[in-house]
Write an enzyme that holds these catalytic residues in place. Structure first.
Site, PDB file in Angstrom:
ATOM      1  N   GLY A 245      12.532   1.436  16.301  1.00 56.51           N
ATOM      2  CA  GLY A 245      12.837   0.278  15.741  1.00 56.51           C
ATOM      3  C   GLY A 245      13.570   0.161  14.673  1.00 56.51           C
TER       4      GLY A 245
ATOM      5  CB  CYS B 249       7.971  -7.824  13.873  1.00 57.21           C
ATOM      6  SG  CYS B 249       8.220  -7.260  12.067  1.00 57.21           S
TER       7      CYS B 249
ATOM      8  N   GLY C   4       6.347   6.240  26.894  1.00 60.50           N
ATOM      9  CA  GLY C   4       6.091   6.294  25.412  1.00 60.50           C
ATOM     10  C   GLY C   4       5.491   7.340  24.895  1.00 60.50           C
TER      11      GLY C   4
HETATM   12  C1  LIG Z   1       3.853   5.921  17.329  1.00 59.20           C
HETATM   13  C2  LIG Z   1       4.489   4.875  18.000  1.00 59.20           C
HETATM   14  C3  LIG Z   1       5.477   4.169  17.440  1.00 59.20           C
HETATM   15  C4  LIG Z   1       6.014   2.954  18.021  1.00 59.20           C
HETATM   16  N1  LIG Z   1       7.162   2.363  17.399  1.00 59.20           N
HETATM   17  C5  LIG Z   1       7.798   1.212  18.071  1.00 59.20           C
HETATM   18  C6  LIG Z   1       8.808   0.560  17.566  1.00 59.20           C
HETATM   19  O1  LIG Z   1       9.471   0.970  16.435  1.00 59.20           O
HETATM   20  N2  LIG Z   1       9.129  -0.530  18.118  1.00 59.20           N
HETATM   21  C7  LIG Z   1       8.760  -1.105  19.376  1.00 59.20           C
HETATM   22  O2  LIG Z   1       9.151  -2.112  19.820  1.00 59.20           O
HETATM   23  N3  LIG Z   1       7.689  -0.374  19.841  1.00 59.20           N
HETATM   24  C8  LIG Z   1       7.009   0.637  19.229  1.00 59.20           C
HETATM   25  N4  LIG Z   1       6.175   1.443  19.954  1.00 59.20           N
HETATM   26  C9  LIG Z   1       5.356   0.886  21.164  1.00 59.20           C
HETATM   27  C10 LIG Z   1       6.084   1.664  22.217  1.00 59.20           C
HETATM   28  O3  LIG Z   1       7.451   1.555  22.476  1.00 59.20           O
HETATM   29  C11 LIG Z   1       5.247   1.126  23.692  1.00 59.20           C
HETATM   30  O4  LIG Z   1       5.626  -0.220  23.845  1.00 59.20           O
HETATM   31  C12 LIG Z   1       3.993   1.338  23.472  1.00 59.20           C
HETATM   32  O5  LIG Z   1       3.412   2.554  22.873  1.00 59.20           O
HETATM   33  C13 LIG Z   1       3.134   1.368  24.972  1.00 59.20           C
HETATM   34  O6  LIG Z   1       3.547   2.538  25.869  1.00 59.20           O
HETATM   35  P1  LIG Z   1       2.994   4.011  25.881  1.00 59.20           P
HETATM   36  O7  LIG Z   1       1.460   3.662  26.477  1.00 59.20           O
HETATM   37  O8  LIG Z   1       3.958   4.460  26.977  1.00 59.20           O
HETATM   38  O9  LIG Z   1       3.025   4.457  24.773  1.00 59.20           O
HETATM   39  C14 LIG Z   1       5.243   2.616  19.310  1.00 59.20           C
HETATM   40  C15 LIG Z   1       4.431   3.173  19.945  1.00 59.20           C
HETATM   41  C16 LIG Z   1       3.927   4.475  19.390  1.00 59.20           C
HETATM   42  C17 LIG Z   1       2.812   5.037  19.953  1.00 59.20           C
END
Ligand SMILES: Cc1cc2nc3c(=O)[nH]c(=O)nc-3n(C[C@H](O)[C@H](O)[C@H](O)COP(=O)(O)O)c2cc1C
Length: 306
Positions: free
Chosen positions: A49, A133, A268
């Site tokens: 992001g 956000c 993710g």
């Molecule tokens: C360490 C970390 C950093 C993340 N940073 C962002 C981000 O910068 N912007 C965003 O939209 N989502 C961010 N997310 C959310 C992920 O893109 C995703 O929507 C969320 O983790 C669910 O998917 P997952 O269970 O496969 O991780 C972040 C998630 C994690 C774990």
């Protein structure tokens, strides 16, 4: 030998060679994974992001492992849009994989200024707008939990860029369909969901939260059934393509989302456990199509029987 099944899909008008993208914040700016993953095989890369200015994020500890998942409160640390354009994007432009820029701001104006800037930069396939956000002007309530605020952000971005626009929804709401309709009405060409679920874990020995920010975002397999349910609900509510996110570790996990109505998925937390998870998932989806004699992934999308 029979012809390989067609895995290609279109998201917000962007052609993807397969439905597997990386989720923002879990794959850096792409290059970090280039020694482990052939980035040209991915359906799409969504970068960390980005904000107008660089951000250092929250103080540590900002990650805690929880049952079947993790909490994070990274606080959207990033290099800022200018350093991204100058230092990170040139490498990404050498790839054949479409690059999605994920953006966030603390006010509608900040999102609008970012969109204006992104419009001028070459080599971006699309914009994913993170509306999870906090809005500084409404006491820190996230834009994505209020249909009017979500609408205002997406409309402001839509007015300033004609790039393909994907709104990334927060799951911390009572009715996801209300927010999904609101962002589509404001001009989103696709919706991605879910972002992390707000959570908290306490270290009972020192009676402190396990992360300095006290609360954090829960991700990983623990959230997958919630995410699949929300994708299914959103698919009934809007006519734009849906990108499913939440706890996808395997091809079978990804297929749950596709069958429930997602046209693509993002991976993710799995990238931290198995950096090659995305490639395993692509191969596994292809094997599933062959095994079930589907010639095209489109036969599977939204094929849930009920
Ligand atoms: C360490 C970390 C950093 C993340 N940073 C962002 C981000 O910068 N912007 C965003 O939209 N989502 C961010 N997310 C959310 C992920 O893109 C995703 O929507 C969320 O983790 C669910 O998917 P997952 O269970 O496969 O991780 C972040 C998630 C994690 C774990």
């Amino acid at each position: 030998m029979a012809q390989a099944p067609d895995l290609s899909v279109r998201i917000a008008g962007v052609p993807l060679k397969n439905p597997v993208m990386t989720a923002s914040g879990t794959f850096g700016y792409g290059r970090e994974f280039s020694l482990l993953v052939d980035l040209n095989r991915l359906g799409g890369i969504v970068v960390k992001g980005l904000s107008l200015e660089p951000s250092r994020g929250n103080p540590p500890p900002r990650i805690a492992e929880t049952p079947c998942g993790m909490l994070n409160a990274i606080g959207l640390e990033n290099v800022g849009i200018e350093a991204f354009a100058a230092e990170k994007l040139p490498y990404l432009q050498t790839l054949s994989t479409p690059v999605w820029v994920n953006i966030y701001g603390k006010s509608v104006e900040a999102y609008a200024r970012l969109a204006e800037r992104i419009q001028e930069i070459e080599g971006i396939a699309g914009v994913e707008v993170n509306i999870s956000c906090p809005n500084v002007k409404s006491g820190g309530v996230a834009f994505g939990v209020d249909p009017q605020a979500a609408h205002a952000v997406i409309r402001a971005v839509r007015e300033r860029t004609d790039l393909p626009l994907m709104a990334k929804l927060s799951p911390n709401v009572t009715d996801i369909t209300v927010i999904a309709r609101s962002v589509v009405e404001a001009g989103a060409d696709a919706v991605s969901l879910i972002n992390t679920l707000t959570g908290m874990a306490v270290d009972v020995e020192n009676r402190r939260s396990r992360i300095a920010n006290i609360t954090g975002g829960l991700s990983g397999p623990a959230i997958r059934p919630v995410a699949v349910r929300m994708v299914w609900q959103a698919a009934q509510a809007v006519d734009v393509p849906i990108v499913g996110i939440g706890g996808i570790l395997t091809a079978s996990d990804a297929l749950e989302f596709l069958i429930a109505g997602a046209s693509a998925v993002q991976v993710g937390t799995a990238n931290f456990v198995n950096p090659r998870a995305t490639l395993d998932i692509i191969d596994g989806i292809e094997a599933y199509l062959v095994r079930h004699r589907f010639t095209s992934l489109t036969d599977v999308i939204g094929s849930l029987q009920w």
